[in-house]
Design a protein around this motif. Structure first.
Motif, mmCIF file in Angstrom:
data_model
loop_
_atom_site.group_PDB
_atom_site.id
_atom_site.type_symbol
_atom_site.label_atom_id
_atom_site.label_comp_id
_atom_site.label_asym_id
_atom_site.label_seq_id
_atom_site.Cartn_x
_atom_site.Cartn_y
_atom_site.Cartn_z
ATOM 1 N N MET A 70 0.846 -1.161 0.000
ATOM 2 C CA MET A 70 0.000 0.000 0.000
ATOM 3 C C MET A 70 0.900 1.235 0.000
ATOM 4 O O MET A 70 1.806 1.358 0.799
ATOM 5 C CB MET A 70 -0.887 -0.033 1.248
ATOM 6 N N THR A 95 -2.587 6.080 -0.810
ATOM 7 C CA THR A 95 -3.712 5.231 -0.421
ATOM 8 C C THR A 95 -3.931 5.296 1.089
ATOM 9 O O THR A 95 -5.073 5.393 1.556
ATOM 10 C CB THR A 95 -3.457 3.766 -0.851
ATOM 11 N N THR A 96 -2.873 5.271 1.838
ATOM 12 C CA THR A 96 -2.963 5.397 3.291
ATOM 13 C C THR A 96 -3.562 6.736 3.680
ATOM 14 O O THR A 96 -4.442 6.804 4.546
ATOM 15 C CB THR A 96 -1.568 5.240 3.928
ATOM 16 N N ASN A 97 -3.106 7.802 3.036
ATOM 17 C CA ASN A 97 -3.632 9.133 3.342
ATOM 18 C C ASN A 97 -5.114 9.251 3.028
ATOM 19 O O ASN A 97 -5.867 9.867 3.780
ATOM 20 C CB ASN A 97 -2.850 10.208 2.596
ATOM 21 N N LEU A 142 -7.030 7.345 5.770
ATOM 22 C CA LEU A 142 -7.062 8.109 7.018
ATOM 23 C C LEU A 142 -8.003 9.311 6.909
ATOM 24 O O LEU A 142 -8.709 9.644 7.868
ATOM 25 C CB LEU A 142 -5.656 8.570 7.406
ATOM 26 N N SER A 163 1.692 5.514 0.095
ATOM 27 C CA SER A 163 1.339 6.554 1.066
ATOM 28 C C SER A 163 0.079 7.320 0.675
ATOM 29 O O SER A 163 -0.662 7.758 1.532
ATOM 30 C CB SER A 163 2.502 7.509 1.276
#
Length: 109
Positions: A1, A5-7, A10, A3
């Motif tokens: 994954m 996609t993570t952002n 979140l 960053s």
């Protein structure tokens, strides 16, 4: 994954939590404060009118700060405290939400 996609994930979590807090806080602040204070009094919460105002303001203002993404650290502890009080007073009889338990309040906290 990666960053980005993570952002995005979140951000979605933050927005949905903010919507839930704003919704519940506005319902208490703008029309349900007396009923909520009465409910808190029936649970044995000390100073139920003050507790109702503090809970409603922490949910509403905390949700707005969370949605905006700024200043949320100031609202973090009042929100956590409000959800812990809700979990162990109003929802203390059970754990799962189907039985009116504390699962949802703990998740929000």
């Amino acid at each position: 994954m990666n960053s980005s996609t993570t952002n995005i994930g979140l951000l979605l979590i933050r927005v949905m939590l903010a919507v839930v807090f704003i919704y519940h806080g506005q319902g208490k602040l703008f029309g349900g404060l007396e009923g909520f204070a009465g409910y808190l009094g029936s649970l044995g919460v000390p100073a139920p009118k003050l507790a109702a105002v503090l809970a409603a303001v922490s949910e509403f203002a905390g949700g707005i700060l969370l949605l905006g993404g700024i200043g949320f650290r100031f609202a973090l502890w009042p929100l956590v405290f409000t959800m812990l009080v809700a979990a162990f007073t109003a929802h203390a009889g059970a754990f799962n939400i189907q039985n009116g338990g504390m699962e949802y309040a703990l998740t929000l906290g």
